[in-house]
Design a protein around this motif. Structure first.
Motif: not given
Length: 323
Positions: A12-16, A112-113, A147-150
């Motif tokens: 599970l990967q957090r998208a950029p 995420a991993d 993913e919303a947090e920058h």
């Protein structure tokens, strides 16, 4: 040509999610930008090294901004450049404020991993995450919140770039170093900041760790609902009063004056979005067994406010160096 880290699609990967807007999604362009900013910072810092430890890369923590790279990228380089001299970084603790979700006296961990970046992935340190979860002090953020947090994502390309020497030094290891420990820091009161500071202090004492504290400084303007102008200051000099305001807080941070910084925030209301991650760092320094120095290396503003209808965001970079 940048070295892009390999990815593992099964995890599970957090998208950029901010790439292509807040910073360039093209790895070659991004690498070129980061390299240029780091090189410029290196030339400027070389003549201003304050300690032998800093010159030889014994930086244990940094404070750096998280705005779009066209605004804050050059300033962030002044925090990340010294990390490039280290070859022993095993993990990076990344503490950033929550801009979209209210967490009262709590911090949150990712589901995420790994965190993806255009330059490759940063694996989340599963062992440290398990240790943190066992304290029962952490919430879990949903992937959409993550993913919303920058404030966390904006540091990841810089972490990949600045830890290349450490990664190459560990290339023969069976583990992928450095690993990442992302932590979303909620709205913490003084007692909560102290609690988390004590919790993170042993990790700060470990010389194989680095802490990245994500924060911009003053957000001035009606869109931020913060428009103080000191008596006697002309509108054309508002930007100077903002710098005075910021640097007053920066001096308290450099002095590691935890209570003084809290009192300053209460008095001025300065809109330092990473005030709670900074508060956690100051408390960690209070509880650490080791002694550290802390100093700022760069300050900038997104623009000079010269009228009451203007706006700006301030950026600052700082280093925490083992004594």
């Amino acid at each position: 040509m940048p070295r892009v880290l390999s990815s593992t699609s099964a995890r599970l990967q957090r998208a950029p999610t901010h790439s292509g807007s807040w910073y360039d999604a093209d790895p070659f362009i991004l690498n070129s930008q980061l390299s240029a900013w780091l090189a410029d910072a290196s030339s400027q810092l070389a003549s201003a090294r304050t300690t032998a430890q800093e010159a030889h890369g014994h930086v244990r923590a940094i404070i750096a901004p998280h705005a779009g790279y066209s605004y804050s990228g050059p300033t962030a380089a002044y925090a990340y450049e010294p990390l490039a001299h280290r070859t022993d970084i095993k993990r990076v603790f990344l503490l950033g404020p929550s801009h979209h979700v209210y967490l009262k006296d709590k911090c949150a961990l990712s589901t995420a991993d790994a965190y993806e970046t255009p330059l490759g992935n940063l694996d989340i340190d599963a062992d440290v995450y398990e240790q943190l979860k066992r304290t029962n002090q952490f919430e879990t953020m949903d992937m959409d919140v993550d993913e919303a947090e920058h404030s966390l994502e904006m540091h990841c390309p810089y972490i990949v770039q600045a830890t290349a020497a450490s990664r190459n030094a560990n290339a023969a290891s069976s583990s992928t170093y450095p690993t990442l420990v992302p932590v979303m820091v909620g709205s913490l009161g003084a007692h909560a900041e102290a609690r988390y500071g004590a919790l993170f202090a042993p990790y700060l004492d470990d010389p194989s760790n680095v802490f990245v504290i994500s924060s911009d400084f003053c957000h001035w303007g009606s869109r931020f609902r913060y428009t103080p102008v000191p008596t006697g200051v002309a509108d054309s000099k508002i930007y100077e009063s903002i710098e005075v305001l910021d640097k007053r807080g920066m001096r308290l941070i450099e002095a590691q004056d935890t209570r003084g910084f809290q009192a300053y925030l209460a008095e001025t209301g300065n809109t330092i979005c990473g005030r709670h991650p900074i508060g956690v760092l100051l408390n960690a320094l209070d509880h650490a067994s080791s002694k550290f120095g802390l100093h700022f290396t760069k300050y900038a503003q997104s623009g000079a406010v010269t009228s009451r209808g203007g706006s700006s965001v301030s950026y600052a970079s700082a280093l925490v160096v083992a004594a």
